[in-house]
Design a protein around this motif. Structure first.
Motif, PDB file in Angstrom:
ATOM      1  N   THR A   1       0.651  -0.872   0.221  1.00  0.00           N
ATOM      2  CA  THR A   1       0.363   0.096   0.589  1.00  0.00           C
ATOM      3  C   THR A   1       0.875   1.414  -0.266  1.00  0.00           C
ATOM      4  O   THR A   1       0.562   2.188  -0.697  1.00  0.00           O
ATOM      5  CB  THR A   1      -0.756   0.115   1.052  1.00  0.00           C
ATOM      6  OG1 THR A   1      -0.178   0.043   2.260  1.00  0.00           O
ATOM      7  CG2 THR A   1      -2.085  -0.965   1.366  1.00  0.00           C
ATOM      8  N   HIS A   2       1.993   0.914   0.939  1.00  0.00           N
ATOM      9  CA  HIS A   2       3.251   2.507   1.165  1.00  0.00           C
ATOM     10  C   HIS A   2       4.085   1.941   2.063  1.00  0.00           C
ATOM     11  O   HIS A   2       4.146   1.115   2.480  1.00  0.00           O
ATOM     12  CB  HIS A   2       2.108   3.264   1.789  1.00  0.00           C
ATOM     13  CG  HIS A   2       1.214   3.194   2.745  1.00  0.00           C
ATOM     14  ND1 HIS A   2       1.220   2.670   3.395  1.00  0.00           N
ATOM     15  CD2 HIS A   2       2.247   4.125   4.001  1.00  0.00           C
ATOM     16  CE1 HIS A   2       0.700   2.773   4.154  1.00  0.00           C
ATOM     17  NE2 HIS A   2       1.135   3.715   5.202  1.00  0.00           N
ATOM     18  N   ALA A   3       5.054   2.744   1.599  1.00  0.00           N
ATOM     19  CA  ALA A   3       6.209   2.101   2.133  1.00  0.00           C
ATOM     20  C   ALA A   3       6.287   2.819   3.766  1.00  0.00           C
ATOM     21  O   ALA A   3       7.572   2.280   4.016  1.00  0.00           O
ATOM     22  CB  ALA A   3       7.282   3.296   1.494  1.00  0.00           C
ATOM     23  N   HIS A   4       5.233   3.409   4.642  1.00  0.00           N
ATOM     24  CA  HIS A   4       5.319   3.390   6.057  1.00  0.00           C
ATOM     25  C   HIS A   4       6.206   1.587   6.347  1.00  0.00           C
ATOM     26  O   HIS A   4       5.325   0.094   5.997  1.00  0.00           O
ATOM     27  CB  HIS A   4       4.370   3.268   6.557  1.00  0.00           C
ATOM     28  CG  HIS A   4       4.504   4.878   6.821  1.00  0.00           C
ATOM     29  ND1 HIS A   4       3.095   5.541   6.767  1.00  0.00           N
ATOM     30  CD2 HIS A   4       4.872   6.223   6.307  1.00  0.00           C
ATOM     31  CE1 HIS A   4       2.888   7.013   7.153  1.00  0.00           C
ATOM     32  NE2 HIS A   4       4.058   7.220   6.935  1.00  0.00           N
ATOM     33  N   GLU A   5       7.026   1.911   7.864  1.00  0.00           N
ATOM     34  CA  GLU A   5       7.223   0.862   8.222  1.00  0.00           C
ATOM     35  C   GLU A   5       6.661  -0.356   8.880  1.00  0.00           C
ATOM     36  O   GLU A   5       6.981  -1.129   9.357  1.00  0.00           O
ATOM     37  CB  GLU A   5       8.588   1.353   9.449  1.00  0.00           C
ATOM     38  CG  GLU A   5       8.412   1.906  10.708  1.00  0.00           C
ATOM     39  CD  GLU A   5       7.273   3.921  10.290  1.00  0.00           C
ATOM     40  OE1 GLU A   5       6.915   4.035  11.097  1.00  0.00           O
ATOM     41  OE2 GLU A   5       7.104   3.654   9.174  1.00  0.00           O
ATOM     42  N   ASP A   6       5.340   0.168   9.361  1.00  0.00           N
ATOM     43  CA  ASP A   6       4.239  -1.031   9.706  1.00  0.00           C
ATOM     44  C   ASP A   6       3.909  -1.530   8.687  1.00  0.00           C
ATOM     45  O   ASP A   6       2.854  -2.643   8.927  1.00  0.00           O
ATOM     46  CB  ASP A   6       3.109  -0.236  10.547  1.00  0.00           C
ATOM     47  CG  ASP A   6       2.542   1.051  10.047  1.00  0.00           C
ATOM     48  OD1 ASP A   6       3.237   1.817   9.194  1.00  0.00           O
ATOM     49  OD2 ASP A   6       1.202   0.377  10.115  1.00  0.00           O
ATOM     50  N   HIS A   7       3.887  -1.351   7.638  1.00  0.00           N
ATOM     51  CA  HIS A   7       3.423  -1.754   5.791  1.00  0.00           C
ATOM     52  C   HIS A   7       4.597  -2.900   5.865  1.00  0.00           C
ATOM     53  O   HIS A   7       4.411  -3.462   4.948  1.00  0.00           O
ATOM     54  CB  HIS A   7       2.781  -1.360   5.258  1.00  0.00           C
ATOM     55  CG  HIS A   7       1.251  -0.619   6.041  1.00  0.00           C
ATOM     56  ND1 HIS A   7       0.115  -1.191   5.925  1.00  0.00           N
ATOM     57  CD2 HIS A   7       1.126   0.261   7.251  1.00  0.00           C
ATOM     58  CE1 HIS A   7      -0.736  -0.108   6.795  1.00  0.00           C
ATOM     59  NE2 HIS A   7       0.229   0.525   7.492  1.00  0.00           N
ATOM     60  N   LEU A   8       6.076  -2.294   5.520  1.00  0.00           N
ATOM     61  CA  LEU A   8       6.827  -3.035   4.401  1.00  0.00           C
ATOM     62  C   LEU A   8       8.341  -3.087   5.499  1.00  0.00           C
ATOM     63  O   LEU A   8       7.984  -2.285   6.237  1.00  0.00           O
ATOM     64  CB  LEU A   8       7.657  -1.870   3.464  1.00  0.00           C
ATOM     65  CG  LEU A   8       8.454  -2.609   2.691  1.00  0.00           C
ATOM     66  CD1 LEU A   8       7.986  -3.841   1.860  1.00  0.00           C
ATOM     67  CD2 LEU A   8       8.981  -0.935   1.492  1.00  0.00           C
TER      68      LEU A   8
ATOM     69  N   ASN B   1      -6.832   0.912   3.886  1.00  0.00           N
ATOM     70  CA  ASN B   1      -6.246   1.698   4.769  1.00  0.00           C
ATOM     71  C   ASN B   1      -4.739   2.062   3.732  1.00  0.00           C
ATOM     72  O   ASN B   1      -4.300   0.582   2.732  1.00  0.00           O
ATOM     73  CB  ASN B   1      -5.928   0.165   5.890  1.00  0.00           C
ATOM     74  CG  ASN B   1      -5.216  -0.452   6.425  1.00  0.00           C
ATOM     75  OD1 ASN B   1      -6.358  -1.039   6.238  1.00  0.00           O
ATOM     76  ND2 ASN B   1      -4.018  -0.823   5.666  1.00  0.00           N
ATOM     77  N   ASP B   2      -3.813   2.497   4.194  1.00  0.00           N
ATOM     78  CA  ASP B   2      -4.147   4.000   5.846  1.00  0.00           C
ATOM     79  C   ASP B   2      -4.624   4.386   4.790  1.00  0.00           C
ATOM     80  O   ASP B   2      -3.951   4.865   3.650  1.00  0.00           O
ATOM     81  CB  ASP B   2      -2.887   4.193   5.986  1.00  0.00           C
ATOM     82  CG  ASP B   2      -2.260   2.848   6.602  1.00  0.00           C
ATOM     83  OD1 ASP B   2      -2.579   1.961   6.503  1.00  0.00           O
ATOM     84  OD2 ASP B   2      -1.141   3.215   7.637  1.00  0.00           O
ATOM     85  N   THR B   3      -5.640   5.103   5.066  1.00  0.00           N
ATOM     86  CA  THR B   3      -6.089   6.402   4.687  1.00  0.00           C
ATOM     87  C   THR B   3      -7.517   7.539   5.222  1.00  0.00           C
ATOM     88  O   THR B   3      -7.779   7.134   6.094  1.00  0.00           O
ATOM     89  CB  THR B   3      -6.910   6.153   2.923  1.00  0.00           C
ATOM     90  OG1 THR B   3      -7.497   7.472   2.472  1.00  0.00           O
ATOM     91  CG2 THR B   3      -8.214   5.291   3.042  1.00  0.00           C
TER      92      THR B   3
ATOM     93  N   ASP C   1      -5.822   9.198   1.031  1.00  0.00           N
ATOM     94  CA  ASP C   1      -5.216  10.402   1.428  1.00  0.00           C
ATOM     95  C   ASP C   1      -4.612  10.287   3.126  1.00  0.00           C
ATOM     96  O   ASP C   1      -4.932   9.594   3.830  1.00  0.00           O
ATOM     97  CB  ASP C   1      -6.897  11.180   2.527  1.00  0.00           C
ATOM     98  CG  ASP C   1      -6.039  12.751   2.936  1.00  0.00           C
ATOM     99  OD1 ASP C   1      -5.613  13.059   2.350  1.00  0.00           O
ATOM    100  OD2 ASP C   1      -6.468  12.020   4.230  1.00  0.00           O
ATOM    101  N   HIS C   2      -3.015  10.052   2.425  1.00  0.00           N
ATOM    102  CA  HIS C   2      -2.128   9.951   3.297  1.00  0.00           C
ATOM    103  C   HIS C   2      -1.094  10.543   3.372  1.00  0.00           C
ATOM    104  O   HIS C   2      -1.022  11.558   3.078  1.00  0.00           O
ATOM    105  CB  HIS C   2      -2.144   8.512   3.544  1.00  0.00           C
ATOM    106  CG  HIS C   2      -1.652   7.703   4.801  1.00  0.00           C
ATOM    107  ND1 HIS C   2      -2.012   7.433   5.809  1.00  0.00           N
ATOM    108  CD2 HIS C   2      -0.567   7.096   5.069  1.00  0.00           C
ATOM    109  CE1 HIS C   2      -1.217   6.820   6.845  1.00  0.00           C
ATOM    110  NE2 HIS C   2      -0.153   6.115   6.822  1.00  0.00           N
ATOM    111  N   TRP C   3       0.228  10.109   3.413  1.00  0.00           N
ATOM    112  CA  TRP C   3       2.026  10.776   3.207  1.00  0.00           C
ATOM    113  C   TRP C   3       1.419  10.796   1.925  1.00  0.00           C
ATOM    114  O   TRP C   3       2.169   9.902   1.307  1.00  0.00           O
ATOM    115  CB  TRP C   3       2.377  10.133   3.748  1.00  0.00           C
ATOM    116  CG  TRP C   3       2.781  10.700   5.763  1.00  0.00           C
ATOM    117  CD1 TRP C   3       3.799  11.606   6.085  1.00  0.00           C
ATOM    118  CD2 TRP C   3       2.244   9.988   7.024  1.00  0.00           C
ATOM    119  NE1 TRP C   3       3.484  11.887   7.490  1.00  0.00           N
ATOM    120  CE2 TRP C   3       2.440  10.872   7.810  1.00  0.00           C
ATOM    121  CE3 TRP C   3       0.647   9.933   6.641  1.00  0.00           C
ATOM    122  CZ2 TRP C   3       1.983  11.115   9.119  1.00  0.00           C
ATOM    123  CZ3 TRP C   3       0.033   9.569   7.950  1.00  0.00           C
ATOM    124  CH2 TRP C   3       0.665  10.646   9.170  1.00  0.00           C
TER     125      TRP C   3
HETATM  126 ZN   LIG Z   1       0.904   4.510   6.453  1.00  0.00          ZN
END
Ligand SMILES: [Zn+2]
Ligand SMILES: [Zn+2]
Ligand SMILES: [Zn+2]
Length: 298
Positions: A79-86, A189-191, A166-168
Motif C-alpha cells: 500500500t505504501h512504504a511506512h515501516e508498519d507495512h513493509l 488503509n492507510d487513508t 489520503d495519507h502521507w
Molecule cells: Zn501509513
C-alpha cells in the motif's frame, strides 16, 4: 484449494501495535491483561493465498501462524512504504541461502509505487549487486504501479485496481480493489476520507465491480462518535475514525459498489483511539460492521 478466496486479517494494529511498545494506556493495559483479539500485530492481509497485501515487521509472526495460507503467496501488493507495512530486510530471506526448501515455488512479485521501490533500494544491503540483481537473486521481482492503475497478476489472474489514498502524499499511498476468482476485496488503509479523484474513479466502476468484502481504516477507533472518548473529534485526514467510516460505507452504498451481503469491516487500530475490542464491537456490530482482529478470515 478454497473456491471462495478469503480476506485474512493477519494483523489489525497501526504502527506501534497493541499493547504498544512503551505504552501504558488503558487500552494497552487491558490488552496485556485479556490477550485474545485485543492483542494486535501490525496490519497486513492475505487474499486467497496468492495475494499478500503488505508485509510489515510482524510478517514472521503471520507466517508462523498461517504457514499453510502464506506459502501460496505469489504477489505482494504494498500500500505504501511506512515501516508498519513493509519490512525490506525480510524479503531477502526468500533467497535459497535462507529458505533452503522454498515455500514459494518461483518468483514473488512485489508491487509498489516509486517511493516503495526507493525505500527497498535504500534499505536492502546491495553489496556488489544492483537492485535488480539483488531482487532476482532472492527470487523476487518488482513491478512499479501508480495510483489509478489496473493490472492483472500472473498465475492467479487477480485484477488489481489502485486508488490514491489520503495519507502521507510523498509515499504515493494507495488503496486496492482486488478481484480474485470471482470475489472482490476493497482494502482501504492507510487513508483518511478518500480524495475526490479516487471517489470519481470508484464511481465509474458501478456495474462493473461489486465489492464482496471491504475493510476500512479505523486508526482513530470511535473518536468523534458519542460512544467514543469525550471531546475527541472524528478523524478525516490521514486516517479515519467511526463517523468518517460510516459516511464512507454510505457513499460506497450510494455509488452502487457494494454487492448484496457485502462484508463490511474495520481494521488498523491505534490504541490512542482509546477503545478495547469489546467496546468497538458494541458500537460496530449493531451497525452491521465487523471489527477486525488478528487471524480473522472474512
Ligand atoms: Zn501509513
Ligand atoms: Zn499503517
Ligand atoms: Zn497504549
Amino acid at each position: 484449494m478454497e473456491t471462495k478466496p478469503e480476506l485474512l486479517i493477519l494483523g489489525s494494529a497501526a504502527a506501534e501495535g497493541i499493547p504498544a511498545i512503551f505504552c501504558d494506556c488503558r487500552v494497552c493495559r487491558e490488552a496485556a491483561k485479556r490477550g485474545g483479539p485485543d492483542v494486535r500485530a501490525r496490519t497486513c492481509y492475505n487474499f486467497g493465498g496468492d495475494v499478500q497485501i503488505d508485509l510489515g515487521p510482524d510478517g514472521l509472526q503471520a507466517w508462523q501462524a498461517h504457514h499453510d495460507v502464506l506459502r501460496r503467496m505469489r504477489h505482494l501488493l504494498v500500500t505504501h512504504a511506512h515501516e508498519d507495512h513493509l519490512q525490506p530486510s525480510d524479503l531477502v530471506y526468500k533467497s535459497r541461502w535462507f529458505a533452503g526448501v522454498p515455500a514459494i515455488d518461483g518468483v514473488l512479485t512485489v508491487h509498489g509505487t516509486a517511493p516503495t521501490r526507493a525505500r527497498l533500494e535504500n534499505e536492502l544491503w546491495l553489496g556488489d549487486e544492483t537492485f535488480e540483481e539483488k531482487f532476482r537473486n532472492c527470487g523476487l521481482a518488482f513491478h512499479l504501479f501508480k495510483p489509478f492503475d489496473t493490472f492483472v497478476l500472473d498465475g492467479c489472474g487477480a485484477v488489481v485496481r489502485t486508488f490514491a489514498a489520503d495519507h502521507w502524499e510523498r509515499l504515493q499511498p494507495c488503496v486496492f480493489l482486488v478481484t480474485l476468482r470471482g470475489r472482490t476485496a476493497f482494502v482501504c488503509n492507510d487513508t483518511g476520507w478518500l480524495p475526490d479523484a479516487s471517489w470519481d474513479a470508484l464511481a465509474k466502476l458501478r456495474g462493473e465491480v461489486a465489492i464482496d468484502v471491504a475493510v476500512l481504516d479505523d486508526t482513530g477507533m470511535l473518536a468523534g462518535a458519542p460512544e467514543g472518548p469525550d471531546g475527541a473529534d472524528a478523524w478525516t485526514r490521514g486516517h479515519m475514525s467511526a463517523p468518517t467510516i460510516l459516511q464512507a460505507y454510505d457513499k460506497l452504498d450510494e455509488l452502487g459498489l457494494l454487492a448484496p451481503g457485502c462484508v463490511r469491516a474495520v481494521n488498523h487500530f491505534s490504541h490512542n483511539g482509546g477503545s478495547t475490542h469489546d467496546e468497538l464491537r458494541a458500537f460496530y456490530e449493531p451497525r452491521g460492521i465487523v471489527v477486525g482482529h488478528d487471524g480473522l478470515a472474512l
